[in-house]
Every structure is written in C-alpha cells, then in structure tokens.
Write an enzyme that holds these catalytic residues in place. Sequence first.
Site, PDB file in Angstrom:
ATOM      1  N   ASN A 117      37.145  72.513  13.351  1.00  0.00           N
ATOM      2  CA  ASN A 117      37.188  73.573  12.323  1.00  0.00           C
ATOM      3  C   ASN A 117      36.726  74.907  12.897  1.00  0.00           C
ATOM      4  O   ASN A 117      37.314  75.948  12.602  1.00  0.00           O
ATOM      5  CB  ASN A 117      36.320  73.189  11.110  1.00  0.00           C
ATOM      6  N   LYS A 166      11.635  71.930  10.634  1.00  0.00           N
ATOM      7  CA  LYS A 166      12.837  72.583  10.098  1.00  0.00           C
ATOM      8  C   LYS A 166      12.586  74.056   9.796  1.00  0.00           C
ATOM      9  O   LYS A 166      13.449  74.912  10.035  1.00  0.00           O
ATOM     10  CB  LYS A 166      13.258  71.838   8.833  1.00  0.00           C
ATOM     11  N   ARG A 201      23.058  69.317   8.842  1.00  0.00           N
ATOM     12  CA  ARG A 201      21.690  69.389   8.327  1.00  0.00           C
ATOM     13  C   ARG A 201      21.700  70.263   7.069  1.00  0.00           C
ATOM     14  O   ARG A 201      22.287  71.361   7.082  1.00  0.00           O
ATOM     15  CB  ARG A 201      20.801  70.031   9.381  1.00  0.00           C
ATOM     16  N   ASN A 216      30.856  75.883   2.752  1.00  0.00           N
ATOM     17  CA  ASN A 216      31.025  74.628   3.494  1.00  0.00           C
ATOM     18  C   ASN A 216      32.387  74.025   3.194  1.00  0.00           C
ATOM     19  O   ASN A 216      32.911  74.193   2.089  1.00  0.00           O
ATOM     20  CB  ASN A 216      29.931  73.634   3.088  1.00  0.00           C
ATOM     21  N   HIS A 237      34.394  70.363   3.036  1.00  0.00           N
ATOM     22  CA  HIS A 237      34.032  68.946   2.906  1.00  0.00           C
ATOM     23  C   HIS A 237      35.300  68.106   2.713  1.00  0.00           C
ATOM     24  O   HIS A 237      36.168  68.465   1.916  1.00  0.00           O
ATOM     25  CB  HIS A 237      33.085  68.764   1.714  1.00  0.00           C
TER      26      HIS A 237
HETATM   27  C1  GRF Z   1      34.969  67.952   8.923  1.00  0.00           C
HETATM   28  O1  GRF Z   1      35.648  66.868   8.397  1.00  0.00           O
HETATM   29  C2  GRF Z   1      34.241  68.704   7.838  1.00  0.00           C
HETATM   30  O2  GRF Z   1      34.889  68.657   6.626  1.00  0.00           O
HETATM   31  C3  GRF Z   1      32.939  67.948   7.742  1.00  0.00           C
HETATM   32  O3  GRF Z   1      32.626  67.641   9.075  1.00  0.00           O
HETATM   33  C4  GRF Z   1      33.836  67.502   9.820  1.00  0.00           C
HETATM   34  C5  GRF Z   1      33.718  68.362  11.053  1.00  0.00           C
HETATM   35  O4  GRF Z   1      34.803  68.210  11.922  1.00  0.00           O
HETATM   36  N1  GRF Z   1      31.937  68.727   7.049  1.00  0.00           N
HETATM   37  P1  GRF Z   1      34.979  69.181  13.156  1.00  0.00           P
HETATM   38  O5  GRF Z   1      33.696  69.113  13.985  1.00  0.00           O
HETATM   39  O6  GRF Z   1      35.211  70.568  12.641  1.00  0.00           O
HETATM   40  O7  GRF Z   1      36.148  68.647  13.917  1.00  0.00           O
END
Ligand code: GRF
Length: 208
Positions: free
Chosen positions: A16, A66, A92, A114, A116
């Site tokens: 990503n 943290k 985290r 984020n 997900h």
């Molecule tokens: C993705 O599936 C994202 O939705 C989730 O963690 C994964 C990260 O994948 N939060 P990458 O490291 O970007 O390939």
Amino acid sequence: MSPVRIAIFASGSGSNAQALVEKTRTLSVDKIKIEFILCDQPQAGVLKRAEALTVPSYLVKRTKDKAADEKKMIRLIDEHKIDWILLAGYMRLLSADFLKELADRHFGHAQTVNIHPSLLPAFPGSGALQKAFAEKVVQTGVTLHLVDEGMDTGAILTQVPLPLNFSESYEVLEQRVHQLEHQVYGDFLAKLVRQEVATIPYTRSIHA
Ligand code: GRF
C-alpha cells in the site's frame, strides 16, 4: 498553496505504501507530497521499498515505552509539518494522547486515515481477511476510515465491497483485496488534491 504533506506509517511488506507513492507521482507534485514513510519494524519489507522508491524513511523501533516512541513520531510530524498520516499496515494502535497531539496541530482534526481489508464493523483487527475466508462469507471488501484510539472503530470514509469467488485460493483473494486497497487509497489521494476532502493545514501556532 503549499502541497498537502503526507506521512505513511507501515509495519509490513508495504504494497500500500508503494501504491501511494506511485499514485502521488501521477498527481500534481506541487499539490501533494509524501514526506516520509515511518516504520516500527527493522525487518519490514516497506523499508526496502522506500529505498527503491527514493522516499525518505524513518525507523522508529517499537519499544515497551509507547509514549516515548510516540514522542519521537511527533517530532518527525513537526519537523515535516505533516498534514495527513496514512496508515498502511501499521500494526500498533495509536494512543489517545498521540491523536490529541495531532489534532492540536490541525484545529481539532487528527487527519489520520487507515485502510482495512474488510467491510467494517465486520472483522476488525488483524487477520481480517483470513477470518472472512475461513467463514466463507459471500463478500468482503475494503474500508477507508478515520483513526481513533479504538481498533478500526473510526468514522468510515469509503467502503467498497468485493464478492468472494468460492473456487479461488486465499492467495488470489488476498491479491484482489490488495489491488482494491491500492485503488481506494489512490482515489483518496486524488480527492485530497482536488480538495474534495478538505485539508486543515498543519499549524504549530498553539505550541510555539
Ligand atoms: C493491508 O491489507 C491493509 O489493509 C492492512 O494491512 C495490510 C498491509 O499490506 N491494514 P501491505 O503491507 O500494504 O502490503
């Protein structure tokens, strides 16, 4: 107007993060800029990707303290005057204190997002896709949401469903979900550039 300044936080492979960087490069450089990628895991693939993409990266190694880790992160946010943080597989939870620090720099908006791999509120937390696959749900999908201190509980910005194909392997499904994530995150960047999503610029006036 100065470019929208982005920081990506990631802990894993970084597909990503890479897609976000590549998308930004197709958009107007004077309108949006990835300032850095922050990672908390020394072995994470995302660090190699950052190097290959020639994007600055910072390793803020996860420790038991943290609050101290997050202090280091805030220092980077201030140094780079970050407008938006995009979480891309950052494993985290951000603390309420950290999110408040961010909000203080954007007139009450933490401007942290984020992505997900599920249709939230279904399957929050880690292993979302494995769980959906194991439960043989008819469809899963991708959610882009604002970040609060809960586990994938922030306000939903975008949701795109993805029907499951029962003959496909988990690996193929994962690939399709990743592709969809890259598209959804890329569309979000384009919306920032077109100001369809408003950016409240970083300001440190109340901290100066
Ligand atoms: C993705 O599936 C994202 O939705 C989730 O963690 C994964 C990260 O994948 N939060 P990458 O490291 O970007 O390939």
